[in-house]
Design a protein around this motif. Sequence first.
Motif, PDB file in Angstrom:
ATOM      1  N   ASN A 113     -43.429 -21.165  50.074  1.00 25.31           N
ATOM      2  CA  ASN A 113     -43.240 -19.825  50.622  1.00 25.31           C
ATOM      3  C   ASN A 113     -41.750 -19.495  50.714  1.00 25.31           C
ATOM      4  O   ASN A 113     -40.927 -20.348  51.039  1.00 25.31           O
ATOM      5  CB  ASN A 113     -43.890 -19.704  52.002  1.00 25.31           C
ATOM      6  N   SER A 114     -41.438 -18.244  50.423  1.00 22.19           N
ATOM      7  CA  SER A 114     -40.048 -17.787  50.455  1.00 22.19           C
ATOM      8  C   SER A 114     -39.842 -16.849  51.639  1.00 22.19           C
ATOM      9  O   SER A 114     -40.728 -16.049  51.975  1.00 22.19           O
ATOM     10  CB  SER A 114     -39.702 -17.074  49.139  1.00 22.19           C
ATOM     11  N   SER A 115     -38.674 -16.945  52.250  1.00 17.56           N
ATOM     12  CA  SER A 115     -38.347 -16.053  53.369  1.00 17.56           C
ATOM     13  C   SER A 115     -37.781 -14.729  52.883  1.00 17.56           C
ATOM     14  O   SER A 115     -37.523 -13.847  53.694  1.00 17.56           O
ATOM     15  CB  SER A 115     -37.347 -16.740  54.302  1.00 17.56           C
ATOM     16  N   TYR A 116     -37.571 -14.619  51.572  1.00 19.64           N
ATOM     17  CA  TYR A 116     -36.985 -13.382  51.040  1.00 19.64           C
ATOM     18  C   TYR A 116     -37.959 -12.608  50.157  1.00 19.64           C
ATOM     19  O   TYR A 116     -37.733 -11.434  49.889  1.00 19.64           O
ATOM     20  CB  TYR A 116     -35.731 -13.695  50.225  1.00 19.64           C
ATOM     21  N   PHE A 117     -39.010 -13.246  49.690  1.00 18.63           N
ATOM     22  CA  PHE A 117     -39.890 -12.569  48.741  1.00 18.63           C
ATOM     23  C   PHE A 117     -41.341 -12.853  49.110  1.00 18.63           C
ATOM     24  O   PHE A 117     -41.660 -13.850  49.756  1.00 18.63           O
ATOM     25  CB  PHE A 117     -39.629 -13.058  47.303  1.00 18.63           C
ATOM     26  N   LYS A 118     -42.193 -11.938  48.684  1.00 17.09           N
ATOM     27  CA  LYS A 118     -43.625 -12.121  48.779  1.00 17.09           C
ATOM     28  C   LYS A 118     -44.245 -11.589  47.503  1.00 17.09           C
ATOM     29  O   LYS A 118     -43.620 -10.847  46.752  1.00 17.09           O
ATOM     30  CB  LYS A 118     -44.201 -11.381  49.991  1.00 17.09           C
ATOM     31  N   ILE A 119     -45.479 -11.991  47.244  1.00 19.96           N
ATOM     32  CA  ILE A 119     -46.167 -11.584  46.024  1.00 19.96           C
ATOM     33  C   ILE A 119     -47.520 -11.033  46.399  1.00 19.96           C
ATOM     34  O   ILE A 119     -48.198 -11.543  47.302  1.00 19.96           O
ATOM     35  CB  ILE A 119     -46.298 -12.763  45.034  1.00 19.96           C
ATOM     36  N   ASP A 120     -47.893  -9.967  45.754  1.00 24.56           N
ATOM     37  CA  ASP A 120     -49.211  -9.389  45.945  1.00 24.56           C
ATOM     38  C   ASP A 120     -50.245 -10.293  45.277  1.00 24.56           C
ATOM     39  O   ASP A 120     -50.133 -10.589  44.090  1.00 24.56           O
ATOM     40  CB  ASP A 120     -49.285  -7.971  45.354  1.00 24.56           C
ATOM     41  N   GLU A 121     -51.215 -10.740  46.050  1.00 23.17           N
ATOM     42  CA  GLU A 121     -52.163 -11.727  45.530  1.00 23.17           C
ATOM     43  C   GLU A 121     -52.979 -11.186  44.361  1.00 23.17           C
ATOM     44  O   GLU A 121     -53.437 -11.951  43.521  1.00 23.17           O
ATOM     45  CB  GLU A 121     -53.113 -12.174  46.646  1.00 23.17           C
ATOM     46  N   THR A 122     -53.151  -9.882  44.297  1.00 23.29           N
ATOM     47  CA  THR A 122     -54.006  -9.315  43.252  1.00 23.29           C
ATOM     48  C   THR A 122     -53.204  -8.899  42.037  1.00 23.29           C
ATOM     49  O   THR A 122     -53.555  -9.246  40.905  1.00 23.29           O
ATOM     50  CB  THR A 122     -54.780  -8.109  43.811  1.00 23.29           C
ATOM     51  N   SER A 123     -52.120  -8.145  42.227  1.00 25.02           N
ATOM     52  CA  SER A 123     -51.378  -7.585  41.100  1.00 25.02           C
ATOM     53  C   SER A 123     -50.268  -8.486  40.594  1.00 25.02           C
ATOM     54  O   SER A 123     -49.795  -8.316  39.473  1.00 25.02           O
ATOM     55  CB  SER A 123     -50.789  -6.227  41.505  1.00 25.02           C
ATOM     56  N   GLY A 124     -49.789  -9.435  41.408  1.00 28.38           N
ATOM     57  CA  GLY A 124     -48.685 -10.293  40.969  1.00 28.38           C
ATOM     58  C   GLY A 124     -47.327  -9.639  41.104  1.00 28.38           C
ATOM     59  O   GLY A 124     -46.348 -10.138  40.545  1.00 28.38           O
ATOM     60  N   ILE A 125     -47.226  -8.525  41.831  1.00 29.77           N
ATOM     61  CA  ILE A 125     -45.946  -7.843  42.001  1.00 29.77           C
ATOM     62  C   ILE A 125     -45.155  -8.543  43.107  1.00 29.77           C
ATOM     63  O   ILE A 125     -45.636  -8.714  44.226  1.00 29.77           O
ATOM     64  CB  ILE A 125     -46.159  -6.358  42.345  1.00 29.77           C
ATOM     65  N   ILE A 126     -43.932  -8.945  42.778  1.00 27.49           N
ATOM     66  CA  ILE A 126     -43.058  -9.624  43.729  1.00 27.49           C
ATOM     67  C   ILE A 126     -42.150  -8.585  44.379  1.00 27.49           C
ATOM     68  O   ILE A 126     -41.483  -7.814  43.673  1.00 27.49           O
ATOM     69  CB  ILE A 126     -42.227 -10.723  43.035  1.00 27.49           C
ATOM     70  N   THR A 127     -42.142  -8.528  45.693  1.00 27.01           N
ATOM     71  CA  THR A 127     -41.298  -7.601  46.441  1.00 27.01           C
ATOM     72  C   THR A 127     -40.475  -8.380  47.463  1.00 27.01           C
ATOM     73  O   THR A 127     -40.763  -9.530  47.786  1.00 27.01           O
ATOM     74  CB  THR A 127     -42.143  -6.533  47.153  1.00 27.01           C
ATOM     75  N   THR A 128     -39.443  -7.703  47.969  1.00 26.03           N
ATOM     76  CA  THR A 128     -38.550  -8.344  48.930  1.00 26.03           C
ATOM     77  C   THR A 128     -39.126  -8.200  50.339  1.00 26.03           C
ATOM     78  O   THR A 128     -39.761  -7.202  50.671  1.00 26.03           O
ATOM     79  CB  THR A 128     -37.155  -7.719  48.879  1.00 26.03           C
ATOM     80  N   THR A 129     -38.865  -9.210  51.161  1.00 26.97           N
ATOM     81  CA  THR A 129     -39.280  -9.185  52.563  1.00 26.97           C
ATOM     82  C   THR A 129     -38.093  -9.293  53.507  1.00 26.97           C
ATOM     83  O   THR A 129     -38.284  -9.355  54.721  1.00 26.97           O
ATOM     84  CB  THR A 129     -40.247 -10.348  52.856  1.00 26.97           C
ATOM     85  N   ASN A 130     -36.903  -9.276  52.961  1.00 27.20           N
ATOM     86  CA  ASN A 130     -35.711  -9.426  53.787  1.00 27.20           C
ATOM     87  C   ASN A 130     -34.544  -8.813  53.028  1.00 27.20           C
ATOM     88  O   ASN A 130     -34.621  -8.566  51.826  1.00 27.20           O
ATOM     89  CB  ASN A 130     -35.440 -10.906  54.086  1.00 27.20           C
ATOM     90  N   THR A 131     -33.482  -8.531  53.734  1.00 29.04           N
ATOM     91  CA  THR A 131     -32.262  -8.067  53.078  1.00 29.04           C
ATOM     92  C   THR A 131     -31.411  -9.275  52.705  1.00 29.04           C
ATOM     93  O   THR A 131     -31.650 -10.394  53.140  1.00 29.04           O
ATOM     94  CB  THR A 131     -31.477  -7.128  54.005  1.00 29.04           C
ATOM     95  N   PHE A 132     -30.386  -9.037  51.890  1.00 39.11           N
ATOM     96  CA  PHE A 132     -29.586 -10.124  51.339  1.00 39.11           C
ATOM     97  C   PHE A 132     -28.136 -10.076  51.834  1.00 39.11           C
ATOM     98  O   PHE A 132     -27.251 -10.604  51.170  1.00 39.11           O
ATOM     99  CB  PHE A 132     -29.609 -10.063  49.814  1.00 39.11           C
TER     100      PHE A 132
END
Length: 1371
Positions: free
Chosen positions: A977-996
């Motif tokens: 698991n990443s503290s900066y990214f997550k992935i949609d379980e269905t579509s596979g789209i990776i999005t950010t969950t934190n700022t950098f």
Amino acid sequence: MPRRKFVPALWSVLFAALLHSGSAKPGLCEVETGQSNIILDIEESRGTQVSQSTSPVELPIVGDPFKDVTLDLVFPRDKPVFILNGKKLQLLEPLDRDEDNLSHIVFQLTCTVKATNKKRSIPVIVRVSDNNDNAPHFENTPYETTVSELTPVGTTIFQGVHAKDVDAGVNGLVEYFIVPGDGMGLGTDDGVGRNRINVADGFGYFSINLPHQGQVTVNRSLDFERTQRYLVTIVASDRARNVSERFSTTTTLTVNVRDDDDQNPSFIYQGCMLHEGSCINPEYSTSVSSGKLAGILNIYPEKIQAVDMDSINAPIKYSFLSGTPSSYKDYFEIDEQTGAVRQKRAVDTSITKKFEIIVKAEEVSEQKRSATAKLFITVKPVDSNPPVINASATEGFADENAPVGTKVVDKNGNPIRLAVTDEDLGPEDPKPSYSFEMTTSFFTIDNNGYLTVNVENLDRDPPSPGTFRFQIVAREKTGSAASAPLSMSVSLNDVNDNAPKLPMIPPLTIQAGENKQSVTKVEATDADLGANAEITYSIYHVSNNGRQKFKIDRKTGLIETTGKLNAGEQYSITVQATDTGGKYSQTIVEVTVVPGPNTRGPIFENPVYEVQVSEGASINSTVTTVNADDPDTNQKITYIIKQGSTELFSIDPKTGIIITTRGLDYEKESQYILVVGTLENPGTGPGATTRVIVNVLDRNDIPPVFTAVPRPVTLNDDVPIGTTVTTLIATDSDGTSPGNKVRYELVGRGKAQKYFQIDSDTGVIQVRDDLRKETSTEYEIAVKAYDLGEPQLSSVTSVHVYVRHVATVPPDQGIGFADNFYTVEVPENATTDTLIKTLTIINNRAHQDIIPLKCDIIQGNEEGLFYTSITEDRNCDLRLKVANLDHEKKSEYQLQMKLDTLSGLVNPSRSIATVKVNVVDVNDNRPHFIFPNAKFNGKYFGALPVDSQIGTIVLQVKAEDADSGKYSQLSYHIVPNSSYFKIDETSGIITTTNTFSNVDLNQLPFKFNVAVRDNPDSSYDSFTVEAPVVINLISDQNRLILVIDDAKPKTIQHETNGLVDIMEDNTNLVIGIEKVAVKQYLGDNGTIEQDNSGTDVWFYAIDPDTDKILDRNSTRIQRSILSKEAVSRITVDVTGNLHATASSIHPPLTVPKIITAIAVSWEVFPYALIVIACIILVLGIVGIIYICISWSRYKAYKERMQRMYVVPRYDPVFVEPNLKEYETQVLQMSVPLDDSDSYNDLQLDFSGKNHAFSLDNVSYITKENGDSIGQQSPVSSDAATTARASSIVGGVDMGRGHSRGESDHNNLMGHDPPLMPVTNPMYQRSSEEDIGHMNASATNENVTFREKRDYSHLGFTYLGDRSPVETTTEL
């Protein structure tokens, strides 16, 4: 004592009875849990489902419903929903929680004990749980709104997006988000001009920052001039806990962009440099004559005109902003409406020779946007002399076919240049611009005054003239003065641009012989001159191998013979003429050799020819060639067959080749003799004829032939082995052995060879095996008769044998399948020989020793995947022959089976059965990732700006699974698991969950794996595959721009994949495109400007070895991308593949910082500090004085108040207890409790120190008096009465009916009279107040405040600025 012992014993018995009753089990028809009602749970139906069970499954009722009790359901109001199946509740119809708003069902359960017939009703509550079976539904669609193009980023533009989901709980919660559209409806419509609408996808331009509210906000700046409408695709999704079960609905929000005034006006004229439709640095020019008034000036290149670049189309007002010299307004003015410039006064060259005026065009609007242009006005001197043209030479030379722009030179090779002079102009006068008018279009004068070629393919050769003569006139561009014509001539230099031309030569004839002969003479012409026209001749080619028989003179072109020529020969001589420049042409000379006089006949060289020819030779086969020689020079020989079989043979009259005209047969004739002669020698002398002996060779060319057609034969199935069936006879007509020897054999692949045999020499066919072993009733015996020759020849015939089976049984005792239809399931990974189904055969034991039995697949096995066999128990096994089942290709096979045995033993109604084979899908395929880049296959690369917000989409990971159904469902996860990214379980789209903003550079790049798992709902039957993901952060140091000059971003956007492939092939780096934008460049004034016709492709590069994004200053970027060779290589490849010009690669543009110097006079600075310090000192002293004065006045006021008031004496007041309670409550509700510090200066008591009021102001009203006459308060001591005020209001007259009011006021203002005793200056008692003062107050209305005093005249304003007084007394 006995009584005392009895009491404890009694209590023990009672306690045991209570324990027994508490632990007793519930009786029949009672709830097992001991409760008074029953609560169950059930799930709402999925579609038409009615099979779901309750939880718990059975009703918790004591008793067996089939033995002990009787259960019944009672629905008092609604129709029945359930029926009872024992203790289980079974639905009667599907249960829809959402449509019926059904959260629970209440009914009665009636239980009757069969033994006692006692009834009991128990309430039953069935709670209905929700299934996520409804998708959100948008309301009030379609959505459309209009926003200004100046709307700031972050502004909410639409709040009407609302979708409703009728499900309950989290299944009914809706969240909204914006996704890319499907591309429908985008682009530019068919409108014209300002009515043309460009429609773009709103993804990226708008966002929904609060997914649960659906408020659409602006995410990027809008520009009406670029895009007039956006289609925003909004998805509403429910929040079901299982992501795979979520439903979503899509709608479109149409956002119309309204044009606002954000564009400056622009001057327009043909030929100006444009940027985004606006002219850059527009300039106008004109001229006036010295001492003359011109009126309205003729402006060059066009009249002054400006337009509003917005669609608002505001009117334009023109004016002069500034100019040099400053007196320009005395001579010129501009019309505010039309922009026409008019000369008001005549101007002389002594004032100035040139005006430079700044023209301003301003919108008539609130913003008053404007643009400027330069106007140059040249003052010309008095025109008394015309201009004169001076040329460096009047006679020029140029090569023919010279390209356009080639300069014409004089006889010395120097370019000819023209200049214009005017005697009216002095050295300081500005030189006017001239245009040249010429009487020829073949030449022109460039901007630098050079005479150049103006057309392509100038030709000196006839019929074109070799010399051009023309005249030139110079004319002022802004005036009418013109020069006298100047005559010039240009001669064209000859260039070898013409090939020699050879004439067409008619066919020639020459006589045969060995002597040297002249054939012909060829002559070529060349339009060039001198050495370019010198020609040499050569023979390029001669047909019929006659190259050594002819020659040609290189200078004269004379062709002669050099060898022997025979009559009848023909030659094609290819002659080539070549000039000194290598140009050539060719012609062909056709020569035919004719014979001379004929004196002697032909003679054969050989008297006899003997040859052998096979009888199998084909027609027109060559037998032999005869040859005769003619000693004459005019050779002519014609061959003929004088004797022999002319119907079988023929001879070519010219070549002497003898061929067959019909087939030869050894069996008819074995030898032929032919006599051959010539027509030219009819004599009988030696050599006049020759003999040809043809011997025919025998060949095995006749196959054996059966003498008779075999007749069908019928046999009983019990005939003995060895029985003769029939005898076949065949003969061979070949003449020699072994070609005429015949043998016999059985051929074919049928069962006939198992039961029959043939004698190879005699052709006798016999029975070989017991015919009862086979159920067949007909056999076809194929017999081949062949000879022993080479090649072997044969023929085949067939003998039909019919077998009579004499056995028979009744139908009910016949053999057959136990059933007519079977359904079986086979997993798709079944192996070869897997048993699919054993088909039971009834009556299979009858005659098992002699009755053959088999079963066949007669239909459905076209692919050959199955086969059958008979088991030892004489049943039929269906097995898998080839392990090639695939559920994804074919999920079902329907096989038709037939039972075959002796015809009389089969039950016809059970002889055929159908087997339906269902192929069951198994998880036999692993998911596999689809990588966007084949070159760096096996890894996903992504990048995003370092300032990206939470929820930014990085990339999409895609995978496929070849299975179907649940095995093809995929679920994506990030590992670990990443503290900066997550992935949609269905579509596979990776999005950010934190700022950098706080990311450590040592953590970069982000590396993790994405795991994809098929069949995600299963805990064991699934496959998991992982792929690495690398994500970098993009900063300004990583960005590069590829510039494409002549293609718009919309075009390049579709070619990004090709661009990435080209740059990766050239650099061996991972290339990512961040965005495609309008081309930008630095303008003349240092600002960044845009070019709508070009494109900037913003990209970055990643090192595939380290996975890190590269700085553009790194060595690898400099070498692979920014070096001259790399830039040239990349731009050439991009230009060739995209058909658009790629010009350069550079970093992002930056505006140079302008450093403004602020001049500080350090001499004045110390004085300024001194002045500021003085001001602060003065203000401080004034403040201190003010504070001291205020404090003094306050102290004086306190002392006067103490001297002014004394403690009054009052008589006691008798009040009932309930009055005190009421007044205490009013005090608590009306006066807020302040802290002790808030009223230190205003302690309100009734002593002589009170400065606000005293009890002298309180009067008492009794029922008996009934009037407003106040009575003296009978208070005996200061402690007996207290009062508290939260505030005091000023403004009340203190001198109400008192003579001392004015004197008190004066005293307080500082004029103190002599001190005198004062009893109560605030209250004067009347004579009537002494009457009846002992009466008690009967009601709560007996206490009032008589008056309020105003102390604002004392200077203490805080006593009058508070809220109205709410004062109560506690008596």
